[in-house]
Design a protein around this motif. Structure first.
Motif, mmCIF file in Angstrom:
data_model
loop_
_atom_site.group_PDB
_atom_site.id
_atom_site.type_symbol
_atom_site.label_atom_id
_atom_site.label_comp_id
_atom_site.label_asym_id
_atom_site.label_seq_id
_atom_site.Cartn_x
_atom_site.Cartn_y
_atom_site.Cartn_z
ATOM 1 N N LYS A 29 -5.982 -39.934 -11.484
ATOM 2 C CA LYS A 29 -4.822 -39.189 -11.109
ATOM 3 C C LYS A 29 -3.448 -40.101 -11.427
ATOM 4 O O LYS A 29 -3.671 -41.268 -11.044
ATOM 5 N N ASN A 31 0.245 -41.130 -10.410
ATOM 6 C CA ASN A 31 1.424 -41.097 -9.306
ATOM 7 C C ASN A 31 2.432 -42.135 -9.962
ATOM 8 O O ASN A 31 2.281 -43.281 -9.664
ATOM 9 N N LEU A 63 6.376 -40.775 -0.304
ATOM 10 C CA LEU A 63 5.545 -39.987 -1.278
ATOM 11 C C LEU A 63 5.599 -38.606 -1.398
ATOM 12 O O LEU A 63 5.553 -38.045 -0.179
ATOM 13 N N HIS A 65 5.169 -34.635 -3.157
ATOM 14 C CA HIS A 65 4.474 -33.821 -4.198
ATOM 15 C C HIS A 65 5.148 -32.663 -4.862
ATOM 16 O O HIS A 65 6.168 -32.173 -4.198
ATOM 17 N N ALA A 71 1.012 -32.841 -8.901
ATOM 18 C CA ALA A 71 1.382 -34.311 -8.884
ATOM 19 C C ALA A 71 2.273 -34.928 -8.054
ATOM 20 O O ALA A 71 2.896 -34.195 -7.223
ATOM 21 N N GLU A 72 2.609 -36.310 -8.153
ATOM 22 C CA GLU A 72 3.189 -37.214 -6.973
ATOM 23 C C GLU A 72 4.138 -38.010 -7.677
ATOM 24 O O GLU A 72 3.970 -38.644 -8.613
ATOM 25 N N SER A 74 6.388 -41.580 -6.060
ATOM 26 C CA SER A 74 6.602 -42.428 -5.111
ATOM 27 C C SER A 74 7.876 -43.214 -5.161
ATOM 28 O O SER A 74 8.437 -43.377 -6.202
#
Length: 151
Positions: A29, A31, A63, A65, A71-72, A74
């Motif tokens: 994943k 980020n 953080l 989303h 998806a994220e 930060s």
């Protein structure tokens, strides 16, 4: 010997199935993170303009989303003592962009214009099939809002 061969084949099949299952259970994943002093501005922009939600927030880290939780992104304060030196230097506002794929780029374009957000690239169709426009976040990150279509 025949029974041993059958057992071997069955074990190999079980191992192959488990290997495929492990790949599916342990996906990677992404980020993306931006080191910035503009945590509040980033939160306001991404939640208010693009509809992101807050996944986690404290005094030095934010953080967010996407609306569909797919998806994220930060944001981290520079030079924070809880972080290693690799994550201390602030992003300088150049050389980065994000692409957000949307279902209805035309409606989103109109909504963002109504909110008074500056459009960096006006809504357009590209020869390779993209229909898109772009804005810039408070950190200088270009955001390409796109609907992919057949050229």
């Amino acid at each position: 010997m025949k029974k041993l061969l059958i057992v071997f084949v069955i074990l190999c099949n079980i191992m192959a199935v488990n290997a495929q299952k492990t790949k599916k259970e342990n996906p990677m994943k992404l980020n993306a993170g931006i080191i910035t002093t503009k945590l509040a501005e980033s939160k306001t922009f991404y939640t208010g303009i693009l509809g992101f939600g807050v996944t986690f927030e404290n005094e030095f880290y934010l953080l967010l989303h996407t609306p569909g939780h797919t998806a994220e992104i930060s944001f981290l304060l520079p030079g924070h003592p809880s972080q290693q030196p690799l994550f201390h230097k602030a992003f300088k506002g150049e050389g980065m962009y994000l692409t957000l794929e949307v279902d209805d780029v035309d409606t989103l374009y109109r909504e963002i214009k109504k909110k008074g957000i500056e459009i960096a690239i006006e809504l357009r169709d590209e020869p390779w099939g993209d229909r898109h426009f772009a804005i810039t976040d408070p950190n200088g990150v270009g955001i390409d809002l796109v609907k992919y279509q057949t050229p």
